[in-house]
Design a protein around this motif. Structure first.
Motif, short mmCIF file in Angstrom:
data_model
loop_
_atom_site.label_atom_id
_atom_site.label_comp_id
_atom_site.label_asym_id
_atom_site.label_seq_id
_atom_site.Cartn_x
_atom_site.Cartn_y
_atom_site.Cartn_z
N THR A 34 0.72 -1.23 0.12
CA THR A 34 -0.16 -0.11 -0.06
C THR A 34 0.71 1.29 -0.03
OG1 THR A 34 -1.70 -1.13 1.13
CG2 THR A 34 -1.83 1.06 1.15
N GLU A 35 1.88 1.30 0.68
CA GLU A 35 2.70 2.52 0.80
C GLU A 35 3.33 2.81 -0.58
OE1 GLU A 35 6.45 4.25 3.33
OE2 GLU A 35 6.04 2.23 3.71
N HIS A 36 4.03 1.78 -1.03
CA HIS A 36 4.48 2.15 -2.31
C HIS A 36 3.43 2.52 -3.35
CE1 HIS A 36 5.46 0.49 -6.52
NE2 HIS A 36 6.64 1.11 -6.12
N ALA A 41 1.01 6.75 -6.89
CA ALA A 41 -0.18 7.31 -7.79
C ALA A 41 -0.81 8.35 -7.43
CB ALA A 41 -1.04 5.89 -7.88
N VAL A 42 -0.77 8.54 -5.88
CA VAL A 42 -1.60 9.64 -5.27
C VAL A 42 -1.17 10.96 -4.80
CG1 VAL A 42 -3.42 9.83 -3.41
CG2 VAL A 42 -3.19 7.64 -4.51
N PRO A 43 -1.40 12.00 -5.18
CA PRO A 43 -0.75 13.36 -4.73
C PRO A 43 -1.35 13.45 -3.37
CG PRO A 43 -2.62 13.75 -6.20
CD PRO A 43 -2.60 11.96 -6.10
N THR A 44 -0.09 14.35 -2.66
CA THR A 44 -0.25 14.44 -1.17
C THR A 44 -1.34 15.43 -0.97
OG1 THR A 44 1.27 16.44 -1.27
CG2 THR A 44 2.03 14.07 -0.77
N SER A 45 -2.29 15.98 -1.89
CA SER A 45 -3.35 17.04 -1.64
C SER A 45 -4.54 15.95 -1.40
CB SER A 45 -3.72 17.78 -2.85
OG SER A 45 -3.79 16.84 -3.78
N ILE A 46 -4.47 14.68 -1.82
CA ILE A 46 -5.52 13.75 -1.35
C ILE A 46 -5.77 13.39 -0.05
CG2 ILE A 46 -6.85 11.76 -1.98
CD1 ILE A 46 -7.15 13.81 -4.15
N THR A 65 -0.41 4.55 8.67
CA THR A 65 -0.90 6.20 8.97
C THR A 65 0.50 6.82 9.24
OG1 THR A 65 -3.06 5.31 9.72
CG2 THR A 65 -1.99 7.61 10.48
N GLU A 66 1.29 6.45 10.24
CA GLU A 66 2.45 7.01 10.61
C GLU A 66 3.67 7.05 9.12
OE1 GLU A 66 2.34 5.51 15.26
OE2 GLU A 66 3.74 4.47 13.65
N ARG A 67 3.60 6.10 8.41
CA ARG A 67 4.40 6.30 7.31
C ARG A 67 4.09 7.10 6.37
NH1 ARG A 67 4.56 0.61 7.97
NH2 ARG A 67 3.61 0.28 5.95
N LEU A 68 2.95 7.05 6.16
CA LEU A 68 2.13 7.95 5.07
C LEU A 68 2.14 9.69 5.58
CD1 LEU A 68 -0.86 5.76 4.10
CD2 LEU A 68 1.07 6.30 2.61
N LEU A 69 1.92 9.65 6.88
CA LEU A 69 2.13 11.10 7.47
C LEU A 69 3.76 11.67 7.10
CD1 LEU A 69 0.24 10.73 10.74
CD2 LEU A 69 -0.06 12.57 9.00
N ASP A 70 4.62 10.61 7.43
CA ASP A 70 6.00 11.39 7.11
C ASP A 70 6.09 11.63 5.60
OD1 ASP A 70 6.66 10.90 9.67
OD2 ASP A 70 7.46 8.72 9.48
N HIS A 71 5.33 11.08 4.81
CA HIS A 71 5.42 11.24 3.21
C HIS A 71 4.68 12.53 3.04
CE1 HIS A 71 7.90 7.71 2.07
NE2 HIS A 71 6.96 6.92 2.58
N ASP A 101 1.50 13.74 15.72
CA ASP A 101 0.70 14.83 15.03
C ASP A 101 -0.53 14.33 14.21
OD1 ASP A 101 -0.15 17.42 15.42
OD2 ASP A 101 1.11 18.18 13.68
N VAL A 102 -0.80 13.13 14.47
CA VAL A 102 -2.45 12.93 13.70
C VAL A 102 -3.41 13.86 13.84
CG1 VAL A 102 -3.97 11.09 13.10
CG2 VAL A 102 -1.59 10.52 13.63
N ARG A 103 -4.19 14.33 12.74
CA ARG A 103 -4.91 15.65 13.11
C ARG A 103 -6.58 14.91 12.88
NH1 ARG A 103 -2.81 17.95 16.54
NH2 ARG A 103 -4.35 19.16 16.43
N SER A 104 -6.49 13.64 12.49
CA SER A 104 -7.90 12.98 11.94
C SER A 104 -8.01 11.62 12.19
CB SER A 104 -8.23 13.59 10.55
OG SER A 104 -9.44 13.09 10.13
#
Length: 293
Positions: A34-36, A41-46, A65-71, A101-104
């Motif tokens: 999933t992370e890869h 494929a997905v912009p960080t604006s999504i 969640t933590e890894r994707l936040l770091d990205h 710092d998870v906000r949601s």
């Protein structure tokens, strides 16, 4: 209807759909790739939500969640009430998410047949999160336009009234009839519940992908997943079946005919991320006149 009135109506529907598309989030499952796949494929604006599977447990969801936040992504982990043991467990998870710092977050009852501890439903976990003085700016809850097979309608309506004051937004379960979804959203508004609604809908995924996804969930959860997605499977099997663009257009045409809290779309991607993002880009191009497809 005059030509000018028809043109005005068409323009309004396009603006309504554009507003929904611009407030779009993707749901992903915490599998090995999933992370890869997100990064590819997905912009960080999504905005993203990460589901929790019974096979992999809550830790896999929190780790992804933590890894994707770091990205640089805005990510909301699913927090299933039935996987939490007690208030100490809730405080531990809140502290872990606060540190990153998870906000949601997205709070659900969960599909586990039995609760691991004292929290049997989303309302009880929402209360526990409040007692833990959670730091989240956004707390999502679920909605059921077509009801729930195992929960009486009266109980669903009561639960929504109880949960709404502790929530910032609501994401619906899949419903393939836009009129049913809009009628339900209107009833929610008439009941005095003013939580903004994102309509949950499948993206461009096929039956084979659904079966592959279900195989990664674990035997028990996979069976429940396939039972819940039977209508999805049949939609993809039938000629001229489900089309996410048609669904989105129909919703855009319906959404502002009467007062509802519908504000955006939540895409169940089934981890078909490249196709989902290509579909979103094509839809945006259509709305801006860059594509006449």
């Amino acid at each position: 209807m005059t030509v000018d009135q028809e043109a005005a109506g068409s323009g309004r529907r396009r603006r309504d759909l554009a507003a929904l598309v611009h407030d779009m989030s993707y749901e992903v499952m915490p599998f090995e790739s999933t992370e890869h796949d997100v990064l590819a494929a997905v912009p960080t604006s999504i905005r993203l939500t990460v589901t929790t599977t019974q096979k992999r447990g809550l830790d896999a969801t929190l780790e992804l969640t933590e890894r994707l936040l770091d990205h640089g992504y805005a990510v909301a982990p699913h927090l299933p009430a039935r996987l939490f043991i007690d208030q100490a467990h809730v405080r531990d998870v809140v502290a872990r998410l606060r540190e990153k710092d998870v906000r949601s977050v997205f709070v659900i009852g969960g599909d586990s047949p039995t609760a691991a501890g004292r929290y049997a439903d989303a309302y009880s976990l929402l209360q526990a999160l409040r007692e833990a003085d959670h730091p989240f700016d956004e707390v999502g809850i679920g909605g059921y336009p077509e009801g729930h097979a195992n929960i009486p309608q009266e109980a669903i309506e009561l639960a929504l009234k109880q949960k709404a004051p502790m929530a910032s937004h609501l994401i619906t379960q899949m419903c393939f009839d836009t009129r049913t979804t809009v009628s339900w959203a209107r009833r929610v508004a008439e009941a005095g519940i003013e939580v903004p609604i994102r309509v949950g809908m499948p993206g461009p995924v096929n039956r084979q992908k659904l079966v592959r996804v279900s195989a990664g969930l674990g035997l028990g959860q996979s069976a429940r997943f396939l039972r819940k997605q039977q209508s999805v499977l049949w939609r993809f099997l039938l000629p001229g079946g489900y089309d996410p663009t048609k669904f989105a257009k129909h919703l855009g045409a319906e959404v502002n005919r009467c007062g509802t809290g519908i504000r955006g779309l939540h895409i169940f991607t089934f981890n078909e991320l490249r196709r989902t993002e290509a579909w979103r880009q094509k839809l945006l191009a259509l709305l801006t006149g860059r594509n006449e497809a």
